[in-house]
Write a protein that holds these residues in place. Structure first.
Motif, PDB file in Angstrom:
ATOM      1  N   LEU A   1      43.010  32.724  50.555  1.00  0.00           N
ATOM      2  CA  LEU A   1      41.882  33.616  50.359  1.00  0.00           C
ATOM      3  C   LEU A   1      41.152  33.954  51.576  1.00  0.00           C
ATOM      4  CD1 LEU A   1      39.696  31.427  47.473  1.00  0.00           C
ATOM      5  CD2 LEU A   1      41.285  33.607  47.048  1.00  0.00           C
ATOM      6  N   LEU A   2      41.170  33.065  52.622  1.00  0.00           N
ATOM      7  CA  LEU A   2      40.740  33.471  53.887  1.00  0.00           C
ATOM      8  C   LEU A   2      41.751  34.628  54.698  1.00  0.00           C
ATOM      9  CD1 LEU A   2      39.453  30.152  55.423  1.00  0.00           C
ATOM     10  CD2 LEU A   2      38.139  32.201  54.855  1.00  0.00           C
ATOM     11  N   ARG A   3      43.089  34.274  54.379  1.00  0.00           N
ATOM     12  CA  ARG A   3      43.814  35.408  54.835  1.00  0.00           C
ATOM     13  C   ARG A   3      44.034  36.584  54.375  1.00  0.00           C
ATOM     14  NH1 ARG A   3      48.445  38.044  53.795  1.00  0.00           N
ATOM     15  NH2 ARG A   3      48.297  37.364  51.547  1.00  0.00           N
ATOM     16  N   VAL A   4      43.622  36.847  52.920  1.00  0.00           N
ATOM     17  CA  VAL A   4      43.494  37.808  52.229  1.00  0.00           C
ATOM     18  C   VAL A   4      42.105  38.531  52.777  1.00  0.00           C
ATOM     19  CG1 VAL A   4      42.847  39.092  50.099  1.00  0.00           C
ATOM     20  CG2 VAL A   4      44.715  37.376  50.246  1.00  0.00           C
ATOM     21  N   LYS A   5      41.233  38.021  53.068  1.00  0.00           N
ATOM     22  CA  LYS A   5      39.962  38.384  53.538  1.00  0.00           C
ATOM     23  C   LYS A   5      40.096  39.041  55.082  1.00  0.00           C
ATOM     24  CE  LYS A   5      35.117  37.402  55.188  1.00  0.00           C
ATOM     25  NZ  LYS A   5      34.087  36.156  55.147  1.00  0.00           N
TER      26      LYS A   5
ATOM     27  N   HIS B   1      42.914  27.413  39.023  1.00  0.00           N
ATOM     28  CA  HIS B   1      43.964  28.367  38.859  1.00  0.00           C
ATOM     29  C   HIS B   1      43.701  29.819  39.107  1.00  0.00           C
ATOM     30  CE1 HIS B   1      46.768  24.963  37.892  1.00  0.00           C
ATOM     31  NE2 HIS B   1      45.644  24.560  37.251  1.00  0.00           N
ATOM     32  N   TYR B   2      42.138  30.230  38.907  1.00  0.00           N
ATOM     33  CA  TYR B   2      41.839  31.336  38.866  1.00  0.00           C
ATOM     34  C   TYR B   2      41.801  32.140  40.456  1.00  0.00           C
ATOM     35  CZ  TYR B   2      40.024  30.872  34.199  1.00  0.00           C
ATOM     36  OH  TYR B   2      39.705  30.558  33.077  1.00  0.00           O
ATOM     37  N   ALA B   3      41.802  31.339  41.496  1.00  0.00           N
ATOM     38  CA  ALA B   3      41.848  31.681  42.736  1.00  0.00           C
ATOM     39  C   ALA B   3      43.053  32.677  43.119  1.00  0.00           C
ATOM     40  CB  ALA B   3      41.512  30.733  43.880  1.00  0.00           C
ATOM     41  N   SER B   4      44.284  32.125  42.633  1.00  0.00           N
ATOM     42  CA  SER B   4      45.280  33.159  42.914  1.00  0.00           C
ATOM     43  C   SER B   4      45.320  34.563  42.190  1.00  0.00           C
ATOM     44  CB  SER B   4      46.366  32.127  42.618  1.00  0.00           C
ATOM     45  OG  SER B   4      46.344  31.890  41.022  1.00  0.00           O
ATOM     46  N   LEU B   5      44.683  34.272  41.059  1.00  0.00           N
ATOM     47  CA  LEU B   5      44.523  35.637  40.261  1.00  0.00           C
ATOM     48  C   LEU B   5      43.515  36.633  40.732  1.00  0.00           C
ATOM     49  CD1 LEU B   5      44.870  34.083  36.518  1.00  0.00           C
ATOM     50  CD2 LEU B   5      46.359  35.346  37.659  1.00  0.00           C
ATOM     51  N   ARG B   6      42.462  35.940  41.268  1.00  0.00           N
ATOM     52  CA  ARG B   6      41.456  36.624  42.141  1.00  0.00           C
ATOM     53  C   ARG B   6      41.954  37.495  43.190  1.00  0.00           C
ATOM     54  NH1 ARG B   6      38.038  32.605  39.818  1.00  0.00           N
ATOM     55  NH2 ARG B   6      36.552  33.352  38.228  1.00  0.00           N
ATOM     56  N   ALA B   7      42.575  36.514  44.211  1.00  0.00           N
ATOM     57  CA  ALA B   7      43.320  36.968  45.293  1.00  0.00           C
ATOM     58  C   ALA B   7      44.220  38.074  44.833  1.00  0.00           C
ATOM     59  CB  ALA B   7      44.260  35.990  45.944  1.00  0.00           C
ATOM     60  N   ALA B   8      45.139  37.940  43.937  1.00  0.00           N
ATOM     61  CA  ALA B   8      45.828  39.161  43.515  1.00  0.00           C
ATOM     62  C   ALA B   8      45.337  40.362  43.272  1.00  0.00           C
ATOM     63  CB  ALA B   8      46.714  38.726  42.478  1.00  0.00           C
TER      64      ALA B   8
ATOM     65  N   ALA C   1      37.435  45.346  46.152  1.00  0.00           N
ATOM     66  CA  ALA C   1      38.114  44.231  46.902  1.00  0.00           C
ATOM     67  C   ALA C   1      37.513  43.058  47.706  1.00  0.00           C
ATOM     68  CB  ALA C   1      39.340  44.746  47.727  1.00  0.00           C
ATOM     69  N   ALA C   2      36.813  43.623  48.434  1.00  0.00           N
ATOM     70  CA  ALA C   2      35.815  42.653  49.277  1.00  0.00           C
ATOM     71  C   ALA C   2      34.892  41.847  48.422  1.00  0.00           C
ATOM     72  CB  ALA C   2      35.091  43.701  50.280  1.00  0.00           C
ATOM     73  N   THR C   3      34.281  42.577  47.485  1.00  0.00           N
ATOM     74  CA  THR C   3      33.326  41.737  46.728  1.00  0.00           C
ATOM     75  C   THR C   3      34.097  40.329  45.815  1.00  0.00           C
ATOM     76  OG1 THR C   3      31.740  43.569  46.314  1.00  0.00           O
ATOM     77  CG2 THR C   3      31.734  41.712  44.702  1.00  0.00           C
ATOM     78  N   VAL C   4      35.264  40.840  45.324  1.00  0.00           N
ATOM     79  CA  VAL C   4      36.255  39.967  44.610  1.00  0.00           C
ATOM     80  C   VAL C   4      36.505  38.792  45.353  1.00  0.00           C
ATOM     81  CG1 VAL C   4      38.257  39.654  43.410  1.00  0.00           C
ATOM     82  CG2 VAL C   4      36.925  41.629  42.951  1.00  0.00           C
ATOM     83  N   ILE C   5      36.952  38.989  46.850  1.00  0.00           N
ATOM     84  CA  ILE C   5      37.278  37.843  47.488  1.00  0.00           C
ATOM     85  C   ILE C   5      36.145  37.159  47.965  1.00  0.00           C
ATOM     86  CG2 ILE C   5      37.225  38.777  49.893  1.00  0.00           C
ATOM     87  CD1 ILE C   5      40.214  37.283  48.315  1.00  0.00           C
ATOM     88  N   GLU C   6      35.389  37.605  48.387  1.00  0.00           N
ATOM     89  CA  GLU C   6      33.779  36.959  48.583  1.00  0.00           C
ATOM     90  C   GLU C   6      33.510  36.033  47.582  1.00  0.00           C
ATOM     91  OE1 GLU C   6      32.788  36.275  51.717  1.00  0.00           O
ATOM     92  OE2 GLU C   6      33.669  37.863  52.646  1.00  0.00           O
ATOM     93  N   HIS C   7      33.615  36.342  46.300  1.00  0.00           N
ATOM     94  CA  HIS C   7      33.184  35.688  45.220  1.00  0.00           C
ATOM     95  C   HIS C   7      34.147  34.313  44.861  1.00  0.00           C
ATOM     96  CE1 HIS C   7      31.667  34.481  41.034  1.00  0.00           C
ATOM     97  NE2 HIS C   7      33.238  34.669  40.771  1.00  0.00           N
ATOM     98  N   ALA C   8      35.234  34.697  45.213  1.00  0.00           N
ATOM     99  CA  ALA C   8      36.480  33.811  45.124  1.00  0.00           C
ATOM    100  C   ALA C   8      36.005  32.537  46.220  1.00  0.00           C
ATOM    101  CB  ALA C   8      37.834  34.283  45.078  1.00  0.00           C
ATOM    102  N   LEU C   9      35.762  32.886  47.298  1.00  0.00           N
ATOM    103  CA  LEU C   9      35.562  31.938  48.389  1.00  0.00           C
ATOM    104  C   LEU C   9      34.403  31.069  48.093  1.00  0.00           C
ATOM    105  CD1 LEU C   9      36.340  34.278  51.247  1.00  0.00           C
ATOM    106  CD2 LEU C   9      37.634  32.079  50.763  1.00  0.00           C
TER     107      LEU C   9
END
Length: 970
Positions: free
Chosen positions: A861-865, A817-824, A838-846
């Motif tokens: 997550l890929l879309r946000v990236k 459930h954290y992936a959605s929060l990290r994307a936000a 922002a890029a660091t957060v999304i890479e970590h989430a992926l």
């Protein structure tokens, strides 16, 4: 004549000095004079003609305090001014150089009371103004009620514990009603009397009537026959029978004489009306309490007033308010105790005084020197009451001190009776202690609750220790609650929850006390282990998970060798520890080892129930941790063991947790089919065992996974209906963990994905209600609030709030459930101009999603990236990332993700002038939806398609050029 020395009046010149009343009167008017100046005057007047040294005066007025000699001179000068010393022929105080002072005026000492007109002038008023050095606070309503009561009844008793201010109230009442009585009002102080036969004599003395016979009562009654007056019998408790007899005979044999008595217990006289004097109101809330709020409570007002009398520069402010409020609360709003505490502010300061209250009988050991001895220290006040008790009353009071808070008569008798008192006798003694104001009885509920005020409990605990009864009383207390919890544990699954909670929830504080004693070096480890194991349902229901974890850990450390070799009790404790540890610290090595130990013991002894508990705990540790593959393995093993269970609902639980893993792994159709089958075949358990064994209501958790799955599959309306059903079910259950699951882990997320802000706000409000009982849920509210702020156009503040929330969330729990929060968060950081963060957060989430197998959110997550890459003017990389997102969405069957990515890619293509292909594939994606056309993504898609249609060019060259891209897209 039966008078006591402290009833004496010292007279000199036009003055009357009453030491016991702290009162100086000139003619018929009180003289305003400070307490220290009055103390100096009493010391000198009692030794008129003698030299009183400065050292003696320092010891009297400033005991145990270092004071400059100039302070003494200042107070002597003030005293001379008040007496008019040196005016005309007035001479009262002579200075003896190098030695001290001598009172030079002739002083007459008598045991007679001050003349009535002076006594009336000196009475305190109830308006809080200074009169005779006394102020009373918070008693206006009580004084008014007594005033009205005396219009209707002729014998009224003011009853309350020692130090409650009964005398002050009686004096205030006397002043307020005195004018109603043509023959006046008279106060008879009984505290100094020892011989009950002298009670009538004391009244005769107060009335100024000579006593001519051994029994003064007949003459008194004859004298009072035609009088219209009020008689106040003050401090009757130690002479209760004699005071009751006199009061009764007066009211029965006269027609216009009223009696107002003060006592720690009712007189139990014919015609008596009892008015119990309550404690002063005090603040119950410490956090955020302001000075103004604190000073609206009379207990705080009294504390500040007395503190200023001790230290003239004392001021209450917002930094010291919590300490003052805590002091008043821990002293139960008892005026004398508060006065004594305020009197030590000069010695300790506020913070240290509050911290020392556990030693209150050593700290609160200095009162007004001119007060009665029993009112000069808190200990003396309680000694006075304690010594008036019979031996059995003293014993029962001591034993009741092992309880905290209020209890019913049943546990009180079980612990206080011991082996030397019968239950019926003990119950009668407790009733007597209630009458004597040493035990408080709350009759507002269906069952009467009994408790000791905290100061009374502290005193009785000391007496219990002195009597050598602490261990035996603690053992009876622990044994009682061990038996009670054994019964509660056996009834938990069968009785209605509200009924079960009503009976057992109030005992939790005493359970903690019992466990702490039993697990101490002087306690009984076996009793402690049994208590701890049986307390788990109560802790779980009250969501006291940290208390559960720490006490279970202690119990495991004191297991006896035979139990620690793998018995049932050890298994139960390991399971409780693992569950509480998971919920408070998140799944990790600690909880995994405890679940493993539980499973080993359960398998060895053939306990299917605890095998399932252990496997469920192992499953949730992996599912909310970082390995969906291991979670699926544990879930399938659970289902295999559940097939052996006698509970037909257990296999359904196995299917449900398998379905939840499938959802997290992005196997959406399999997850949906599994969850729908679970809900169709769900069999409600015959009891509430699943709420304890498996933490959440199983329907709620099935609905949670199903609602998320339906949204991902492009069925937002159905998803929101499931969200509402799940939330309502959890709310009806009044089960906080299930409410948490229905809101934080699914409902709020689906509502925000669908763009349904009213539903999201409503669900967060429901979660907020659970936060009051389980504070750890609050971080999820902060996380969602941060995301909403980002969506509402405040990315800086929203990102800060969400960033902090993500660090506060348990580091190894609910990763799916954290992936959605990290994307936000990544989107908020980008909007706030922090593109690199922002890029660091999304890479970590992926990376985390790939490692754990929590890939349900991977396409997003890929879309946000891809959006970040597009913003950085890297269109080719952005397009490849969008295409990868689409591929993941199609393989999962996540139409909702495909639409979102399609919108992003369509914008990118349009910016490159590839409008026709953008329009074609986005139109085809939108056409796959059958509902939810008012949801945010479908509305955005429709708007974008309209813009693309308006600007589309029928260029065959463009269509031919983009054939390969169209092939990938369509």
């Amino acid at each position: 004549m039966g008078t006591d020395s402290d009833r004496k009046t010292l007279s000199f010149g036009p003055f009357y000095l009453l030491p016991a009343r702290e009162l100086l009167v000139r003619g018929d008017q009180p003289v305003r004079i400070g307490s220290r100046a009055l103390g100096i005057l009493v010391a000198m007047a009692e030794r008129a003609g003698e030299v009183v040294s400065k050292r003696e005066l320092f010891d009297i007025v400033w005991p145990n305090t270092s004071v400059e000699e100039s302070s003494l001179r200042v107070h002597v000068a003030a005293l001379r001014k008040a007496l008019g010393d040196g005016e005309g022929d007035n001479r009262y105080i002579a200075t003896i150089p190098g030695r001290g002072y001598r009172f030079v005026a002739p002083v007459a000492t008598t045991g007679e009371p001050v003349p009535r007109q002076i006594d009336a002038a000196a009475r305190p008023r109830s308006d809080g103004k200074v009169v005779a050095g006394i102020r009373i606070f918070g008693r206006d309503d009580f004084v008014a009620s007594l005033n009205a009561l005396l219009c209707e009844r002729r014998l009224v008793s003011v009853v309350g514990p020692g130090g409650m201010g009964k005398t002050s109230v009686a004096l205030a009442v006397t002043e307020s009603v005195a004018t109603r009585y043509s023959d006046g009002a008279y106060i008879v102080e009984l505290a100094r009397l020892v011989d009950p036969r002298l009670v009538p004599t004391a009244l005769a003395t107060a009335l100024g009537k000579p006593v001519r016979s051994k029994d003064a009562t007949p003459e008194l009654l004859e004298f009072l026959q035609n009088k219209h007056m009020l008689i106040v019998l003050d401090n009757c408790e130690h002479l209760i029978d004699a005071a009751a007899e006199l009061a009764e005979r007066i009211t029965q044999n006269t027609s216009q004489v009223s009696v107002l008595a003060t006592s720690r217990e009712p007189l139990r006289a014919l015609g008596e009306t009892v008015a119990r004097l309550p404690s002063l109101e005090f603040p119950t809330r410490l956090e955020g309490l302001t000075t103004a709020e604190a000073l609206s409570f009379p207990a705080t007002q009294l504390f500040v007033d007395r503190a200023k009398a001790t230290r003239s520069d004392f001021e209450l402010d917002d930094s010291t308010v919590p300490f003052a409020a805590d002091i008043c609360r821990r002293l139960d709003g008892i005026p004398l105790a508060i006065e004594l505490a305020a009197g030590r502010v000069d010695a300790f300061g506020m913070r240290e005084l509050a911290s020392l209250l556990d030693e209150r009988f050593r700290v609160l050991n200095r009162g007004r020197r001119t007060a009665l001895p029993r009112q000069q220290t808190l200990s003396a006040t309680f000694d006075w009451s304690y010594e008036l008790l019979s031996e059995s009353e003293q014993t029962v009071l001591r034993r009741l001190s092992v309880f905290v808070g209020a209890v019913t008569m049943t546990p009180a008798v079980a612990v206080a009776a011991g082996s030397d008192h019968s239950s019926s006798d003990t119950a009668a003694v407790i009733a007597g202690l209630v009458s004597k104001s040493l035990v408080a009885a709350d009759t507002s509920g269906t069952v009467t609750q009994y408790r000791l005020l905290e100061s009374t409990r502290s005193y009785a605990r000391e007496k219990l220790t002195e009597a050598g009864e602490s261990s035996a009383s603690a053992r009876r207390h622990a044994s009682y609650y061990a038996a009670l919890l054994d019964r509660a544990h056996s009834e938990f699954f069968s009785r209605p929850l509200a009924e079960w909670m009503a009976e057992y929830s109030s005992c939790i504080d005493n359970v903690h006390v019992a466990i702490d004693w039993a697990l101490s070096p002087d306690g009984d480890g076996d009793v402690g282990v049994a208590l701890t194991a049986n307390a788990v349902p109560l802790w779980t229901r009250l969501t006291l998970l940290e208390e559960c974890r720490t006490r279970v850990e202690r119990a495991l450390s004191v297991l006896s060798p035979d139990v620690a070799r793998g018995g049932k009790r050890e298994m139960q404790l390991f399971a409780a520890f693992a569950a509480a540890s998971t919920l408070t610290k998140g799944p990790g090595p600690e909880s995994e080892l405890a679940w493993s130990a539980t499973l080993q013991i359960a398998e060895r002894i053939g306990d299917i129930d605890y095998q399932l508990r252990a496997l469920w705990g192992t499953w949730i540790g992996h599912h909310t941790g970082e390995s969906q593959a291991r979670a699926l393995e544990a879930a399938r093993k659970f289902r295999d063991v559940a097939a052996l269970s006698s509970d037909v609902a257990d296999p359904v639980v196995g299917d449900r947790i398998i379905g939840t893993v499938l959802w997290a792994q992005g196997e959406l159709q399999a997850a949906r089919s599994t969850m729908e089958q679970v809900l169709r075949s769900y069999v409600a358990p015959s009891d509430r065992s699943h709420l304890i064994r498996f933490q959440f209501d199983q329907r709620v958790t099935a609905y949670s996974a199903l609602s998320l799955t339906l949204w991902l599959q492009g069925l937002p309306e159905q998803a929101m209906k499931i969200v509402e059903t799940s939330a309502q079910l959890a709310q009806n259950l009044a089960h906080d963990p299930s409410i948490f699951h229905a809101t934080a882990l699914s409902g709020c997320r689906v509502a925000l994905l669908a763009g349904d802000r009213p539903s999201a706000d409503r669900l967060l409000a429901l979660l907020q209600g659970a936060v009051a009982r389980q504070v750890s849920y609050g971080v999820w509210i902060r996380a969602y609030r941060g995301e909403i702020m980002i969506r509402d156009g405040d990315p800086e503040a929203g990102s800060r709030l969400l960033e902090v929330a993500l660090t506060e969330l348990p580091k190894a729990a609910f990763h799916a459930h954290y992936a959605s929060l990290r994307a936000a968060l990544a989107q908020g950081l980008a909007a706030a101009g922090r593109a690199d963060d922002a890029a660091t957060v999304i890479e970590h989430a992926l990376a985390l999603a790939e490692r754990s197998g929590d890939v349900w959110y991977f396409p997003e997550l890929l879309r946000v990236k891809g959006e970040f890459l597009a913003a950085r003017r890297a269109p080719d990389a952005a397009e490849e990332t969008f295409l990868l997102s689409l591929d993941w969405a199609r393989r999962q069957g996540a139409l909702a993700w495909a639409l979102r990515t399609g919108i992003s890619l369509a914008r990118l293509l349009a910016e490159q002038g590839r409008i026709a292909v953008a329009h074609a594939f986005l139109s085809e994606l939108r056409a796959k939806f059958t509902e939810g056309f008012e949801t945010v993504d479908l509305v955005e898609a429709a708007q974008l398609l309209t813009r693309l249609e308006d600007s589309r060019r029928a260029d065959t060259d463009e269509i031919e050029t983009d054939k390969s891209t169209r092939g990938k897209l369509l």
